[in-house]
Design a protein around this motif. Sequence first.
Motif, PDB file in Angstrom:
ATOM      1  N   VAL A 158     -41.780  20.923-114.652  1.00 57.24           N
ATOM      2  CA  VAL A 158     -40.891  20.359-115.668  1.00 57.24           C
ATOM      3  C   VAL A 158     -40.435  21.442-116.636  1.00 57.24           C
ATOM      4  O   VAL A 158     -39.257  21.511-117.013  1.00 57.24           O
ATOM      5  CB  VAL A 158     -41.590  19.211-116.414  1.00 57.24           C
ATOM      6  N   HIS A 168     -33.287  15.771-116.939  1.00 59.23           N
ATOM      7  CA  HIS A 168     -33.404  14.720-115.930  1.00 59.23           C
ATOM      8  C   HIS A 168     -33.339  13.379-116.637  1.00 59.23           C
ATOM      9  O   HIS A 168     -34.113  13.112-117.545  1.00 59.23           O
ATOM     10  CB  HIS A 168     -34.727  14.868-115.172  1.00 59.23           C
ATOM     11  N   LEU A 171     -37.000  10.954-115.583  1.00 56.03           N
ATOM     12  CA  LEU A 171     -38.161  11.742-115.176  1.00 56.03           C
ATOM     13  C   LEU A 171     -39.368  10.817-115.014  1.00 56.03           C
ATOM     14  O   LEU A 171     -39.934  10.333-115.988  1.00 56.03           O
ATOM     15  CB  LEU A 171     -38.455  12.819-116.219  1.00 56.03           C
TER      16      LEU A 171
END
Length: 243
Positions: A158, A168, A171
Amino acid sequence: MAMQERIREGAAGAILFDAAVSPQVEDDWFEPEAWRERGALRQQSGGRGGVAILDTPAGECVLRHYRRGGMVAKLMGDRYLWSGAEHTRSFAEFRLLGLIASLGLPSAQPVACRYVRAGLFYTADLMTRRIEHAQTLAECLASGQMDGEMAELVGALVARFHRAGIWHADLNAHNVLVTDDELYLIDFDRGRQRDSADSWQQANLARLRRSLVKLGAAAQGEAAFEEQLWKPLIYRYERTLRA
């Protein structure tokens, strides 16, 4: 290999594809039934994504049909409001995946995408290369494979995307793929590159945490989850982000 972007326009829409992966992409590439007739449809699942796994000339691929979720799905289904080709969900995600690949970040390789317009609305599809021998992080969690070491790897994954400004939109543990050699972040619908900021980065992490808890990561208690999984994940995340 650098992406060679090509667009093939038709009467009702357009196909955007990487000619370095496949020099030609036809309309029926986005129709699971066409692959079924060729004996090349390996697997198909329903649900919001409408995902099919295919044996294509470009290799084994995943075909995803864009479909809305939540209450709006009852009204709109798989239709989106037209505001120009560049703003379609499929073109935007395809190009973001191309950017991600150019940055050396691990995600699905884009092969082709399309939109089909009907008046004020359009539908869309995206084809990517399948990541072989992968499990989702959710599956790893369910089978007891997720431990502190894997949590650290997730944190590092991440952080690499955040360091590059890649946001994102969803996520969660279903969108992290785990193989023996690498972890991947997939499904970048509505994602984008943005200026680094602690606010959206922390919101992304909070979304991931909620997903893990919802899937049972805290079944042994909040304290155990914090010590065994979340602290290792955050430790590696912060270390990688600042590297």
